[in-house]
Design an enzyme around this catalytic site. Structure first.
Site, PDB file in Angstrom:
ATOM      1  NE  ARG A  51      -2.347   0.219   3.506  1.00 51.76           N
ATOM      2  CZ  ARG A  51      -2.964   0.047   4.650  1.00 51.76           C
ATOM      3  NH1 ARG A  51      -4.240   0.294   4.736  1.00 51.76           N
ATOM      4  NH2 ARG A  51      -2.319  -0.366   5.718  1.00 51.76           N
ATOM      5  CE  LYS A 148       0.707 -18.722  12.409  1.00 52.38           C
ATOM      6  NZ  LYS A 148       1.095 -19.464  13.566  1.00 52.38           N
ATOM      7  CG  HIS A 178       6.701 -21.567   9.107  1.00 49.91           C
ATOM      8  ND1 HIS A 178       5.698 -20.920   9.779  1.00 49.91           N
ATOM      9  CD2 HIS A 178       7.653 -21.825  10.016  1.00 49.91           C
ATOM     10  CE1 HIS A 178       6.048 -20.800  11.038  1.00 49.91           C
ATOM     11  NE2 HIS A 178       7.233 -21.342  11.223  1.00 49.91           N
ATOM     12  CE  LYS A 182      10.048 -25.097  11.888  1.00 52.50           C
ATOM     13  NZ  LYS A 182      11.166 -24.221  12.174  1.00 52.50           N
ATOM     14  CD  GLU A 216       6.607 -19.338  20.040  1.00 51.06           C
ATOM     15  OE1 GLU A 216       6.986 -18.526  19.198  1.00 51.06           O
ATOM     16  OE2 GLU A 216       5.433 -19.428  20.420  1.00 51.06           O
ATOM     17  CG  ASP A 235      -0.482 -18.230  16.984  1.00 51.13           C
ATOM     18  OD1 ASP A 235      -0.760 -17.738  15.866  1.00 51.13           O
ATOM     19  OD2 ASP A 235       0.627 -18.081  17.533  1.00 51.13           O
ATOM     20  CG  HIS A 240       2.685 -24.354  13.372  1.00 49.26           C
ATOM     21  ND1 HIS A 240       2.630 -24.124  12.018  1.00 49.26           N
ATOM     22  CD2 HIS A 240       2.843 -23.132  13.936  1.00 49.26           C
ATOM     23  CE1 HIS A 240       2.746 -22.830  11.800  1.00 49.26           C
ATOM     24  NE2 HIS A 240       2.867 -22.207  12.945  1.00 49.26           N
ATOM     25  CE  LYS A 331       3.156 -16.570  21.379  1.00 51.44           C
ATOM     26  NZ  LYS A 331       4.256 -16.765  20.425  1.00 51.44           N
TER      27      LYS A 331
HETATM   28  P1  NAD Z   1       2.595  -6.489   8.322  1.00 53.07           P
HETATM   29  O1  NAD Z   1       1.494  -5.732   8.986  1.00 53.07           O
HETATM   30  O2  NAD Z   1       3.985  -6.285   8.786  1.00 53.07           O
HETATM   31  O3  NAD Z   1       2.578  -6.149   6.758  1.00 53.07           O
HETATM   32  C1  NAD Z   1       1.391  -6.054   6.036  1.00 53.07           C
HETATM   33  C2  NAD Z   1       1.691  -5.701   4.593  1.00 53.07           C
HETATM   34  O4  NAD Z   1       0.426  -5.604   3.922  1.00 53.07           O
HETATM   35  C3  NAD Z   1       2.403  -4.387   4.368  1.00 53.07           C
HETATM   36  O5  NAD Z   1       3.311  -4.528   3.294  1.00 53.07           O
HETATM   37  C4  NAD Z   1       1.272  -3.439   3.943  1.00 53.07           C
HETATM   38  O6  NAD Z   1       1.690  -2.398   3.062  1.00 53.07           O
HETATM   39  C5  NAD Z   1       0.380  -4.396   3.201  1.00 53.07           C
HETATM   40  N1  NAD Z   1      -0.999  -3.911   3.157  1.00 53.07           N
HETATM   41  C6  NAD Z   1      -1.817  -3.631   4.195  1.00 53.07           C
HETATM   42  N2  NAD Z   1      -3.001  -3.175   3.735  1.00 53.07           N
HETATM   43  C7  NAD Z   1      -2.928  -3.184   2.398  1.00 53.07           C
HETATM   44  C8  NAD Z   1      -3.818  -2.824   1.349  1.00 53.07           C
HETATM   45  N3  NAD Z   1      -5.060  -2.357   1.585  1.00 53.07           N
HETATM   46  N4  NAD Z   1      -3.402  -2.958   0.085  1.00 53.07           N
HETATM   47  C9  NAD Z   1      -2.168  -3.423  -0.202  1.00 53.07           C
HETATM   48  N5  NAD Z   1      -1.286  -3.776   0.735  1.00 53.07           N
HETATM   49  C10 NAD Z   1      -1.653  -3.655   2.019  1.00 53.07           C
HETATM   50  O7  NAD Z   1       2.166  -8.017   8.381  1.00 53.07           O
HETATM   51  P2  NAD Z   1       3.118  -9.315   8.408  1.00 53.07           P
HETATM   52  O8  NAD Z   1       3.569  -9.539   9.803  1.00 53.07           O
HETATM   53  O9  NAD Z   1       4.135  -9.203   7.342  1.00 53.07           O
HETATM   54  O10 NAD Z   1       2.089 -10.488   8.081  1.00 53.07           O
HETATM   55  C11 NAD Z   1       1.581 -10.733   6.787  1.00 53.07           C
HETATM   56  C12 NAD Z   1       0.778 -12.030   6.809  1.00 53.07           C
HETATM   57  O11 NAD Z   1       1.640 -13.092   7.182  1.00 53.07           O
HETATM   58  C13 NAD Z   1      -0.364 -12.042   7.819  1.00 53.07           C
HETATM   59  O12 NAD Z   1      -1.405 -12.824   7.302  1.00 53.07           O
HETATM   60  C14 NAD Z   1       0.243 -12.749   9.020  1.00 53.07           C
HETATM   61  O13 NAD Z   1      -0.727 -13.387   9.811  1.00 53.07           O
HETATM   62  C15 NAD Z   1       1.113 -13.763   8.317  1.00 53.07           C
HETATM   63  N6  NAD Z   1       2.233 -14.253   9.129  1.00 53.07           N
HETATM   64  C16 NAD Z   1       3.197 -13.398   9.583  1.00 53.07           C
HETATM   65  C17 NAD Z   1       4.258 -13.877  10.304  1.00 53.07           C
HETATM   66  C18 NAD Z   1       5.346 -12.980  10.784  1.00 53.07           C
HETATM   67  O14 NAD Z   1       6.328 -13.503  11.336  1.00 53.07           O
HETATM   68  N7  NAD Z   1       5.274 -11.689  10.583  1.00 53.07           N
HETATM   69  C19 NAD Z   1       4.335 -15.261  10.604  1.00 53.07           C
HETATM   70  C20 NAD Z   1       3.342 -16.100  10.124  1.00 53.07           C
HETATM   71  C21 NAD Z   1       2.304 -15.588   9.384  1.00 53.07           C
END
Ligand code: NAD
Length: 484
Positions: A51, A148, A178, A182, A216, A235, A240, A331
């Site tokens: 975004r 997820k 993920h 592994k 964790e 979660d 997992h 955790k």
């Molecule tokens: P984040 O909030 O850090 O990033 C979200 C991203 O989505 C950003 O790049 C933002 O610009 C984009 N975004 C938000 N609204 C938008 C819109 N309307 N249009 C276009 N882009 C938009 O989130 P994250 O931590 O990177 O997580 C992303 C996904 O991965 C989620 O579903 C989360 O549950 C999953 N996830 C994350 C992790 C982790 O370690 N961060 C682990 C497992 C799963």
């Protein structure tokens, strides 16, 4: 680098949410490692779509910083990083509006694999799928990768499946867990089905019980608000731990192909019995000198969400009737460790007379740290003094056993992304599997909500609430120690 790496087909990979936390920590550094290994063909392109307003150069600077922060020292090779960054570009796209979509569609090349990674909150999955369709990118060969959480309960998972199915066939949808990427998890299948040694013993007649632990040391950190809506059951267990249980418990598939493997996993989930309330222990971590307690972390002193859960699970089928599976995850525990322990029964009769404190064979599959396999066997204690028995580990650390090849073990995310490009769904969850897992999870959660169950407190740095230890003690069994 290892020469056995086979380059994948040319691709355009679009990462929605390419500026997010997951992209920065895992996806982009992982893709760089695949580039370094030689697996990425010259014609591979990566397009980040998010975004915020950036140009290509700003995005490349962002990725350079991510590799610097999250990549190991040996991959900090400036020329290679530059060559990798040349393949990256950025488009500002609004998942809920029209901004950026025509530009994105124009960027995609013909005759290469098109993969779209939905690394955004699940609330946007439907919007992305609809717009990919509307702007002509949801063709029959396109693949989508979905992060997820996949739903919050059965109803929402079903709705999400239906939403994605409007524009994509099941064969195009890659639901990431993920854990399945592994190395050791895949090794679980190799050990079980590549050796004759274990399979004849792999049943209730010879296995006393199985323990699956994912511990964790961190708390919920800045994700408190998100985490508090889900808890350890949603979660971690629903996805997992359930996946690990499936791989341990499933029947041998006829082939190592996606549907054959996933059919067998689905049968395991469907064979799970409902969990008795007495066989569930939930907990919330307390405070220590350096950290606040769970309730402070989630800013809700009345929260009843669990940061720890232990469950005793039974499977009703011929192979496993009578062998319990004990699952626990939490955790702020003593160590960061994930392992599966298969605890075999004692020999039916000891020809050596009573042997105090002796326990049977245990096969431990370590997912982290130091991925490997350890089999505890009984031998004679060396030296004089009669036939005294002692248990020793046959220990295999992949790094030690396989040497330099093991150094190049791809991280779970990299491997899974390459599987998407190769079109191999074996290590991804199928829609019916996810729904079956929620169908088992939902009543467990509703049960404790209806009973008004309050999680027990536990000390940070411990192995969870006392009651979790009791869950095993009263069966005459013990958890393995949580240690790194
Ligand atoms: P984040 O909030 O850090 O990033 C979200 C991203 O989505 C950003 O790049 C933002 O610009 C984009 N975004 C938000 N609204 C938008 C819109 N309307 N249009 C276009 N882009 C938009 O989130 P994250 O931590 O990177 O997580 C992303 C996904 O991965 C989620 O579903 C989360 O549950 C999953 N996830 C994350 C992790 C982790 O370690 N961060 C682990 C497992 C799963």
């Amino acid at each position: 680098m290892v020469s056995r790496v086979i380059p994948v087909d040319p691709f355009d990979l679009v990462i929605f949410g390419g500026t997010g936390d997951l992209a920065r920590r895992k996806i982009l550094p992982g893709l760089y490692r695949r580039f370094l290994s030689g697996q990425m063909p010259d014609e591979a392109r990566i397009i980040a779509a998010a975004r915020s307003e950036h140009d290509d150069q700003e995005f490349r600077d962002f990725v350079r910083a991510a590799i610097d922060e999250f990549g190991s020292p040996e991959i900090q090779i400036p020329d290679q990083i530059d060559a990798f960054l040349d393949r990256l570009s950025y488009v500002t796209v609004d998942a809920r509006g029209d901004q950026g979509w025509p530009e994105l569609a124009k960027k995609l090349r013909k005759k290469v694999v098109h993969a779209f990674y939905f690394s955004v909150g699940p609330g946007l999955f439907g919007d992305l799928a609809d717009r990919l369709h509307h702007y002509g990118m949801a063709d029959a060969d396109a693949r989508i990768v979905v992060e997820k959480p996949f739903g919050h309960d059965l109803a929402s998972a079903r709705e999400l499946n239906e939403t994605l199915a409007r524009h994509f066939d099941e064969g195009q949808i890659y639901r990431i867990d993920h854990y399945l990427g592994k190395e050791t998890v895949q090794n679980l299948m190799a050990v079980r089905f590549g050796n004759i040694l274990f399979e004849p013993l792999w049943n209730a007649q010879y296995i006393d019980h199985i323990q699956i632990t994912v511990a964790e040391t961190v708390g919920v950190g800045g994700r408190g608000a998100y985490y508090d809506k889900s808890g350890a059951m949603r979660d971690m267990v629903q996805n997992h731990l359930m996946q690990l249980l499936c791989l341990i418990a499933m029947e041998p598939p006829s082939h190592f192909d996606p549907d054959a493997v996933r059919d067998e996993k689905l049968k395991v989930i469907r064979a799970l019995d409902p969990v008795e309330p007495a066989e569930i222990v939930r907990g919330q971590y307390g405070a220590d000198e350096d950290h606040a307690d769970y309730l402070a972390d989630v800013e809700d002193r009345s929260s009843r969400t669990e940061s720890f859960i232990a469950l005793k699970v039974h499977l009703s089928n011929w192979r496993w009737k009578g062998t319990p599976f004990y699952l626990r995850t939490g955790k702020r525990l003593r160590a960061r460790t994930s392992e599966i322990a298969v605890v075999f029964k004692d020999p039916p009769h000891s020809i050596f007379g009573p042997q105090e404190g002796r326990r049977g064979n245990v096969l431990v599959i370590r997912l982290q740290p130091n991925e490997g396999i350890n089999l505890r066997v009984t031998i004679k204690e060396p030296g004089p003094g009669g036939m005294r028995l002692v248990e020793v580990p046959l220990d295999m650390s992949f790094k030690e056993a396989l040497g330099p090849d093991a150094e190049d073990i791809p991280d779970a995310y990299e491997r899974l992304i390459m599987d998407v490009i190769r079109g191999n769904q074996t290590l991804f969850m199928r829609g019916d599997e996810v729904e079956a897992a929620w169908a088992w999870t939902d009543p467990v959660i509703h049960g404790w909500e209806e009973r008004g169950d309050i999680p027990r407190g536990y000390d940070p740095g411990s192995s969870g609430p006392e009651d979790a230890l009791m869950l095993m003690h009263r069966d005459g069994r013990r958890w393995r120690e949580v240690k790194a």
